[in-house]
Design an enzyme around this catalytic site. Structure first.
Site, mmCIF file in Angstrom:
data_model
loop_
_atom_site.group_PDB
_atom_site.id
_atom_site.type_symbol
_atom_site.label_atom_id
_atom_site.label_comp_id
_atom_site.label_asym_id
_atom_site.label_seq_id
_atom_site.Cartn_x
_atom_site.Cartn_y
_atom_site.Cartn_z
ATOM 1 N N HIS A 12 0.727 -1.145 -0.217
ATOM 2 C CA HIS A 12 -0.021 0.111 0.113
ATOM 3 C C HIS A 12 0.962 1.244 -0.068
ATOM 4 C CE1 HIS A 12 -3.164 2.738 0.443
ATOM 5 N NE2 HIS A 12 -2.693 3.052 1.853
ATOM 6 N N ASP A 14 0.875 4.977 -0.220
ATOM 7 C CA ASP A 14 0.652 6.373 0.185
ATOM 8 C C ASP A 14 1.555 7.165 -0.917
ATOM 9 O OD1 ASP A 14 -1.826 6.088 1.893
ATOM 10 O OD2 ASP A 14 -0.441 5.554 3.466
ATOM 11 N N ASP A 123 -7.812 1.835 1.842
ATOM 12 C CA ASP A 123 -7.742 2.628 2.755
ATOM 13 C C ASP A 123 -8.579 3.739 2.839
ATOM 14 O OD1 ASP A 123 -6.817 2.869 5.263
ATOM 15 O OD2 ASP A 123 -5.033 4.067 4.422
ATOM 16 N N HIS A 327 -6.857 9.817 -0.610
ATOM 17 C CA HIS A 327 -7.569 9.866 0.538
ATOM 18 C C HIS A 327 -7.143 10.546 1.758
ATOM 19 C CE1 HIS A 327 -5.027 6.123 0.552
ATOM 20 N NE2 HIS A 327 -5.032 6.400 1.925
#
Length: 868
Positions: A12, A14, A123, A327
């Site tokens: 994941h 970001d 997420d 997000h």
């Protein structure tokens, strides 16, 4: 029967968070070497690169020589990429932004061999109710996410998630998080790990995601899976992909659910993140509005006049904007240095987008037949005729003016006039040439413009008029009267003959939360303000009346002062209320100079109703929400992760209504509301929150470890928002609720009509005005291409088709319960239309006609019409 465990090896990634995208990029370029090596050497079978193409977009910009290597891995199915450009927020980002995000991700992934056809958002802080129809419109039928599903809705991991129009995606809810499978790597609790992923599973096909934030390649994955397989009799672990999992998953007897998922019952959801870093959310809203409702329609209009449609610059702007809509980025829950980078991107796309509007309006205005000095050309980028009062600035030698069209006077009123100089700048007034002074008049002008067209007015010398300031403390139009009396604002609705006393108030409370969540101060003190001791000035005549209120509020400077009940900080403000002649909007422009710390400010608007529900617009519809969560008193006992306060997101408006009355608040950039009051009769819009840390532990609303980085306090001084902040919202009272009407009313309120004046006195009306520009070699011969006639549909976008030379008009039915007749499109000449999906792929055709019936729209249905 042996249960098959699909091990999904992934990272994941970001894009940015407490680190910047530049910092994580250095990690990425070496990480991708490890990924490609591991896949090519068969150390791992599959790898999921987080479902977002922005990572590879950045990587290939610096390392284009690696494209073929990546393409080979993607085409073989070993490397899973896409479909997103960035992993979007789903609750405060517009539907068109979400579609552009997927369009960009799919396009880039296709250049490398294809995308993972799964709606993968592991997420995002809650799931938007319109996602199934967005996914289906792009050919996606399966989705994976983590947060937001309440156990009151379903305890199943797999279910069918439906929209009102019948769209449906098969969901795998990774309810333990995208990192749930790391136990496979780190411990030998074989059965315990299986119990985690088995709980709530609907079949013997189980998912075990093995990955984490910026996670390296687990080179021992095969070894660890082999060890687990030796110790487990009823389970077999194998490397897999999400697409393989969905192919094998039994589809029978799965439950069906509808709606949004914003519950904190099994994971943090950060229900008040919608008000963190208001400054960034305001910019996002402004740029989305300009891109969707000005830039793209203007570019489509210009394309029909022979001005080249520049898809490349649109792609650049949208991708930059989509980066800010991931997000964390959209939420604002980042370090100061990251938020500074986000603001820099907003500045970039702001300049690019308004420069397109500036260039096109000038090019078109200067390329008309019979161009004259002081022509004022005003554009309507909407697909229906517009008649309204607008504000414009005109530069002229005339100290007084009149505005005409075809020699007929057009109603206008002066708002402000200032005298300017256009000669070479001098040090003193005495050195200036008197002949080089001119006037800039700000006026309220009543205009009427056909759909997707422009109208030209003439600015001429006029007789002396003086709007001046009024001495009365009230303003009114045909719908409302607003009075200022004894420090309070009172509203009279002329249609219902009702008076609302103190209908606007300001609330200030302590905020001991963080950039993820509002939380009251442990020793709180909350104030409710009117406008006592403020100065009041009214101005205007029949077209536009304004009331300007200026004053100060006294609040606590920080949490220490608040705990001691000391108000030691003065906050200055200005509130401007505006009423146009026949408008149903009460436009509010509030400026607050924030100089206090750790607090939240909200505006409270009195409604005529005692409310049980609120209604707010979503990307492609409306969400109905209770004013109080049923678990507000027992959430701790139930083990929920945070208090389910009825704080909710909105895109453009929040509404309350019953059978006799409807009350709406529109906003430009305010994204959070709550229904409050003893009778739930007030709407609270969160203006802003001042907070000083990325994450804090043990909040009153969110017990336990800190969100974000739980091991370190990360100070976010910039998130205290020590600056002058501007808030724009509008109040509207109606007899009946209509979501379709509100969508048009929002555009009537929020969309400024672009304009350009032919003049050479003022070369600084816009930045591009300073540059020379050639008109088109052939004068423009252009007429409104069509008019949309519908009172049942919401307008979403109009742009050139990505698939051919046609143009795409996107509409949807915002009614969540009823099918509607969509109305019609009226053309000047017979046109053929095609219905296409959100990728532009053909669905059906209609023959040429000058009036095209749009047919029936199911509840919530989106349709894209390509005009051939």
């Amino acid at each position: 029967m042996v249960k098959r465990v699909h091990v999904i090896h992934h990272t994941h990634w970001d894009l940015e968070w407490y680190f910047t995208s530049n910092e994580s990029f250095i990690q990425l370029i070496y990480h991708l070497d490890e990924v490609m090596d591991a896949l090519e050497q068969n150390k791992i079978d599959y790898y999921l690169l987080d479902g977002q193409m922005s990572l590879l977009d950045d990587y290939l910009t610096s390392f284009p020589e690696q494209k073929m290597r990546l393409q080979t891995l993607v085409e073989s199915g070993k490397l899973q990429i896409g479909p997103w450009y960035t992993q979007t927020d789903e609750l405060i980002i517009s539907g068109e932004s979400i579609i552009r995000n997927l369009n960009a991700g799919m396009s880039l992934a296709n250049q490398l061999g294809g995308y993972m056809n799964v709606g993968y958002l592991p997420d995002s802080f809650g799931q938007g109710k319109d996602m199934p129809k967005i996914y289906n419109g792009l050919g996606i039928n399966n989705a994976v996410f983590w947060r937001g599903v309440s156990e009151d809705v379903t305890v199943d991991r797999e279910f069918n998630w439906k929209s009102e129009d019948g769209s449906s995606v098969l969901v795998s809810n990774i309810k333990d998080g995208y990192f749930a499978g790391l136990g496979l790597i780190y411990d030998d609790d074989y059965q315990g790990q299986m119990d985690i992923v088995r709980n709530g599973a609907t079949s013997d096909e189980l998912l075990l995601p093995v990955g984490g934030d910026q996670r390296y390649v687990d080179r021992n994955l095969k070894e660890r899976s082999g060890i687990y397989n030796k110790h487990l009799q009823d389970y077999h672990l194998e490397e897999s992909t999400y697409e393989d999992f969905f192919r094998e998953l039994p589809k029978e007897n799965l439950s069906e659910v509808q709606g949004e998922f914003i519950s904190s019952s099994v994971s943090k959801i950060h229900r008040s993140i919608y008000s963190s870093r208001y400054d960034q959310k305001y910019l996002n809203d402004k740029i989305e509005r300009r891109m969707i409702y000005q830039v793209e329609p203007l570019m489509a209009m210009a394309d029909q006049m022979g001005i080249t449609y520049k898809q490349g610059i649109l792609d650049k702007i949208w991708r930059l904007l989509n980066r800010n809509q991931a997000h964390d980025s959209a939420g604002g829950c980042n370090s100061d240095k990251t938020n500074q980078a986000i603001l820099a991107r907003y500045t970039q796309v702001d300049q690019l987008s308004y420069s397109i509007v500036d260039y096109l309006t000038r090019k078109i205005a200067e390329s008309r037949p019979k161009v004259q000095e002081n022509d004022l050309t005003i554009f309507n980028p909407l697909p229906w005729k517009v008649k309204k009062v607008i504000k414009v600035d005109v530069s002229t030698k005339f100290s007084t003016i009149k505005v005409t069209k075809n020699s007929k006077d057009i109603p206008f009123e002066y708002i402000n006039t200032k005298r300017e100089y256009n000669g070479s700048i001098k040090r003193t007034l005495a050195e200036m040439d008197e002949n080089k002074f001119y006037y800039i008049h700000t006026i309220a002008l009543e205009v009427e413009i056909p759909s997707l067209d422009f109208t030209t007015y003439q600015v001429e010398k006029g007789e002396v008029k003086n709007s001046g300031d009024n001495k009365v403390s009230k303003i009114e139009n045909s719908h409302y009267r607003i009075e200022f009396h004894q420090g309070a604002l009172h509203l009279y609705d002329k249609k219902s003959k009702k008076t609302y006393h103190q209908f606007i108030q300001i609330e200030d409370s302590g905020d001991e939360g963080d950039t993820y969540d509002y939380s009251p101060a442990y020793e709180n003190d909350t104030y409710l303000f009117d406008f006592e001791n403020a100065s009041v000035k009214t101005s205007g005549e029949s077209l536009l009346q304004t009331m300007t209120i200026e004053g100060t509020w006294q609040i606590a400077q920080n949490l220490n002062s608040r705990a001691k009940k000391i108000r030691d900080q003065e906050i200055s403000y200005q509130l401007i209320l505006s009423l146009s002649s026949d408008s149903t909007h009460i436009d509010c422009h509030l400026t607050i100079d924030n100089s206090a710390y750790d607090h939240r400010m909200r505006v409270l608007i009195q409604t005529p109703l005692e409310n049980s529900f609120s209604y707010a617009d979503t990307p492609f519809g409306v969400a109905k929400r209770p004013v109080e969560d049923p678990h507000i008193k027992d959430w701790r006992e139930m083990g929920w992760k945070e208090e389910p306060t009825a704080i909710f997101p909105m895109i453009h408006y929040v509404n309350t209504h019953n059978e006799k009355q409807s009350f709406t608040l529109f906003s430009k950039g305010i994204k959070e509301y709550q229904i409050v009051g003893n009778k739930f009769d007030k709407i609270a819009l969160t203006l802003f929150r001042s907070v000083g840390y990325l994450g804090r532990p043990d909040l009153l609303r969110r017990p336990g470890k800190a969100s974000g980085n739980e091991f370190k306090y990360i100070a976010t001084t910039d998130s205290q928002l020590q600056q002058k902040l501007t808030f724009k919202f509008s109040i509207q009272i109606d007899r009946h609720f209509s979501a379709a009407k509100l969508s048009q009313d929002y555009l009537d309120y929020a969309l400024a009509l672009p304009y350009y004046q032919i003049q050479e006195l003022n070369l600084f009306t816009t930045t591009l005005k300073y540059f020379v520009s050639n008109p088109l070699e052939e004068k423009i011969n252009y007429h409104s291409p069509f008019t949309l006639e519908s009172d049942t549909l919401a307008y979403s976008s109009f742009r050139k088709s990505l698939k051919n030379n046609g143009y795409e008009l996107r509409l949807y039915n915002p009614d969540t319960k009823n099918s509607v007749k969509g109305g019609s499109i009226i053309f000047n000449h017979k046109k053929a239309i095609e219905f296409v999906d959100l990728k532009g792929e053909l669905l059906s055709k209609k023959d040429k006609n000058d009036i095209v019936d749009l047919g029936i729209f199911k509840p919530g249905e989106i349709k894209t019409i390509r005009i051939v």
